[in-house]
Design an enzyme around this catalytic site. Structure first.
Site, PDB file in Angstrom:
ATOM      1  N   ARG A  46      81.907   9.716 -31.801  1.00 23.09           N
ATOM      2  CA  ARG A  46      80.564   9.110 -31.856  1.00 23.09           C
ATOM      3  C   ARG A  46      80.071   9.086 -33.312  1.00 23.09           C
ATOM      4  O   ARG A  46      79.508   8.100 -33.785  1.00 23.09           O
ATOM      5  CB  ARG A  46      79.578   9.888 -30.973  1.00 23.09           C
ATOM      6  CG  ARG A  46      79.885   9.799 -29.483  1.00 23.09           C
ATOM      7  CD  ARG A  46      78.734  10.307 -28.628  1.00 23.09           C
ATOM      8  NE  ARG A  46      78.488  11.735 -28.733  1.00 23.09           N
ATOM      9  CZ  ARG A  46      79.060  12.667 -27.985  1.00 23.09           C
ATOM     10  NH1 ARG A  46      79.933  12.318 -27.053  1.00 23.09           N
ATOM     11  NH2 ARG A  46      78.773  13.956 -28.140  1.00 23.09           N
ATOM     12  N   LYS A 136      61.265   4.462 -30.706  1.00 31.31           N
ATOM     13  CA  LYS A 136      61.435   3.470 -29.634  1.00 31.31           C
ATOM     14  C   LYS A 136      61.309   4.115 -28.262  1.00 31.31           C
ATOM     15  O   LYS A 136      61.789   5.227 -28.047  1.00 31.31           O
ATOM     16  CB  LYS A 136      62.810   2.821 -29.739  1.00 31.31           C
ATOM     17  CG  LYS A 136      63.026   1.734 -28.695  1.00 31.31           C
ATOM     18  CD  LYS A 136      64.485   1.332 -28.555  1.00 31.31           C
ATOM     19  CE  LYS A 136      65.082   1.994 -27.342  1.00 31.31           C
ATOM     20  NZ  LYS A 136      66.437   1.512 -27.044  1.00 31.31           N
ATOM     21  N   GLU A 178      58.807  -1.213 -26.041  1.00 29.80           N
ATOM     22  CA  GLU A 178      59.855  -2.036 -25.412  1.00 29.80           C
ATOM     23  C   GLU A 178      59.695  -2.107 -23.890  1.00 29.80           C
ATOM     24  O   GLU A 178      60.196  -1.247 -23.164  1.00 29.80           O
ATOM     25  CB  GLU A 178      61.254  -1.476 -25.754  1.00 29.80           C
ATOM     26  CG  GLU A 178      62.375  -2.300 -25.133  1.00 29.80           C
ATOM     27  CD  GLU A 178      63.782  -1.790 -25.443  1.00 29.80           C
ATOM     28  OE1 GLU A 178      63.920  -0.680 -25.993  1.00 29.80           O
ATOM     29  OE2 GLU A 178      64.735  -2.508 -25.120  1.00 29.80           O
ATOM     30  N   LYS A 220      59.103  -4.977 -28.746  1.00 28.50           N
ATOM     31  CA  LYS A 220      60.518  -5.306 -28.473  1.00 28.50           C
ATOM     32  C   LYS A 220      60.626  -5.843 -27.048  1.00 28.50           C
ATOM     33  O   LYS A 220      60.800  -5.080 -26.097  1.00 28.50           O
ATOM     34  CB  LYS A 220      61.372  -4.043 -28.659  1.00 28.50           C
ATOM     35  CG  LYS A 220      62.840  -4.233 -28.329  1.00 28.50           C
ATOM     36  CD  LYS A 220      63.703  -3.139 -28.954  1.00 28.50           C
ATOM     37  CE  LYS A 220      65.122  -3.216 -28.463  1.00 28.50           C
ATOM     38  NZ  LYS A 220      66.046  -2.428 -29.264  1.00 28.50           N
TER      39      LYS A 220
HETATM   40  P1  13P Z   1      70.529  -4.333 -26.167  1.00 25.81           P
HETATM   41  O1  13P Z   1      70.340  -5.286 -27.320  1.00 25.81           O
HETATM   42  O2  13P Z   1      71.980  -4.020 -25.901  1.00 25.81           O
HETATM   43  O3  13P Z   1      69.761  -4.745 -24.953  1.00 25.81           O
HETATM   44  O4  13P Z   1      69.937  -2.943 -26.629  1.00 25.81           O
HETATM   45  C1  13P Z   1      68.717  -2.917 -27.262  1.00 25.81           C
HETATM   46  C2  13P Z   1      68.020  -1.669 -26.920  1.00 25.81           C
HETATM   47  O5  13P Z   1      67.639  -0.927 -27.792  1.00 25.81           O
HETATM   48  C3  13P Z   1      67.754  -1.362 -25.509  1.00 25.81           C
HETATM   49  O6  13P Z   1      66.819  -0.327 -25.414  1.00 25.81           O
END
Ligand code: 13P
Length: 341
Positions: A46, A136, A178, A220
């Site tokens: 990782r 986030k 998001e 987002k």
């Molecule tokens: P994806 O672009 O693969 O959807 O991932 C973005 C992300 O941060 C999801 O929380």
């Protein structure tokens, strides 16, 4: 809370052609990604994988920020430089995923609520010490034929997003909010637009209610797109127009930037959609990307966990960053896909 500071970090992340690399896969999620290339999900694999991404040369004009996972924020490059420092030295702002995942919402079969508010203030302070300047939190909204999403599930997720965003701003970290309407399922693009509209309306009402300052956050969202199993897939132009119509109606102009998730779209579709939105003309906010899979899938399948593939994998990562940067500016062309990086 220093609004000017939050505003300047948020704006720097999406300045020029910049967007975000979401490299914040949790332990179980990165395992799923490594399973595809049959690579053991060890801590060293990782770490090495993230190092390959973060040390790729030339991506600075296209990456304003990188979202890290807790483990990654505590890891270092092979030469001992902590990842957050490596990124910051390159002018790329380190961020951190702070939710602890989506769990079943009680008494709402098939719907989820994101957890992680307990103890969040203390965790944010520690992450700030470790170099994170933005965070986030992802709320997940599913669409299905059985009356899902319910308004109570949307409300619960919006409330959690708002509580999280307020805590972030209080400590001086820019929250990325998001609310993801999933593209799983067979719904058409009109249903996605209706649900995304409702979600954004409720999310901004909750953010306002919790006193979150719109100037000091990033949104987002998902793009407005037909479900993956829908027989009528919308064209690029239709996705761009529906998405911008929806966002223009529901996202305040004071938000410093929109950074889309890719959500399971192919790398090329995610870039083409972003480009088409920016070609529609000036919007109230910069319209950019915060892609996980759409930036990383081609890199992983090239790397395959083997050192001899690192240079080629980095070339592909650079190429995807550059194409998405061009899409942010509305200057992408699908013919560029085959041009050498
Ligand atoms: P994806 O672009 O693969 O959807 O991932 C973005 C992300 O941060 C999801 O929380």
């Amino acid at each position: 809370m220093n609004i000017d500071e939050l505003k300047s970090v948020a704006s720097a992340i999406v300045a020029g052609q910049k967007g975000i690399l979401a490299a914040d896969e949790s332990g179980p999620t990165i395992k799923k990604r490594f399973d595809v290339i049959k690579l053991e999900c060890s801590e060293e694999n990782r770490r090495r994988y993230r190092e390959i991404l973060f040390s790729t040369e030339g991506v600075e004009p296209y990456l304003g920020g990188v979202i890290l996972y807790d483990e990654t924020l505590r890891q270092s490059a092979t030469d001992g430089t902590p990842f957050a420092e490596l990124l910051a030295r390159r002018g790329i702002i380190p961020g951190i995923k702070v939710d602890s995942g989506a769990k079943p919402l009680a008494l709402h079969a098939g719907e989820k609520i994101t957890e992680g508010l307990d103890g969040l203030r203390e965790r944010l302070l520690e992450y700030q010490q470790l170099g994170a300047r933005f965070a986030k939190w992802r709320g997940v909204i599913e669409i299905s034929e059985q009356g899902i999403p319910t308004s109570s599930a949307i409300q619960a997720n919006a409330h959690a997003l708002a509580r999280y965003a307020a805590l972030c701003q209080e400590v001086g970290i820019v929250p990325i909010v998001e609310p993801e309407v999933l593209m799983d399922g067979s719904h058409d693009i009109a249903r996605c637009e209706a649900v995304t509209s409702k979600v954004l309306e409720i999310v901004f009402a909750e953010l306002d209610n919790q006193r979150v300052v719109f100037e000091g956050m990033l949104l987002k969202p998902n793009m407005v797109i037909a479900g993956m199993k829908c027989p009528q897939q919308a064209g690029v132009q239709q996705v761009a127009e529906a998405t911008m119509r929806c966002l223009t109606r529901y996202v305040p102009a004071t938000v410093p930037g929109i950074v889309f998730l890719s959500g399971g779209q192919s790398a090329q579709d995610a870039t083409a959609h972003l480009d088409a939105m920016n070609k529609l003309g000036a919007h109230p906010w910069p319209v950019s990307f915060s892609y996980g899979r759409a930036l990383q899938a081609p890199v992983l399948t090239t790397w395959k966990g083997q050192e001899q593939n690192v240079a080629e994998a980095q070339k592909i990562f650079f190429h995807r960053c550059r194409l998405n940067g061009l899409a942010h500016a509305g200057q992408y062309d699908s013919a560029m896909e085959n041009a050498s990086a």
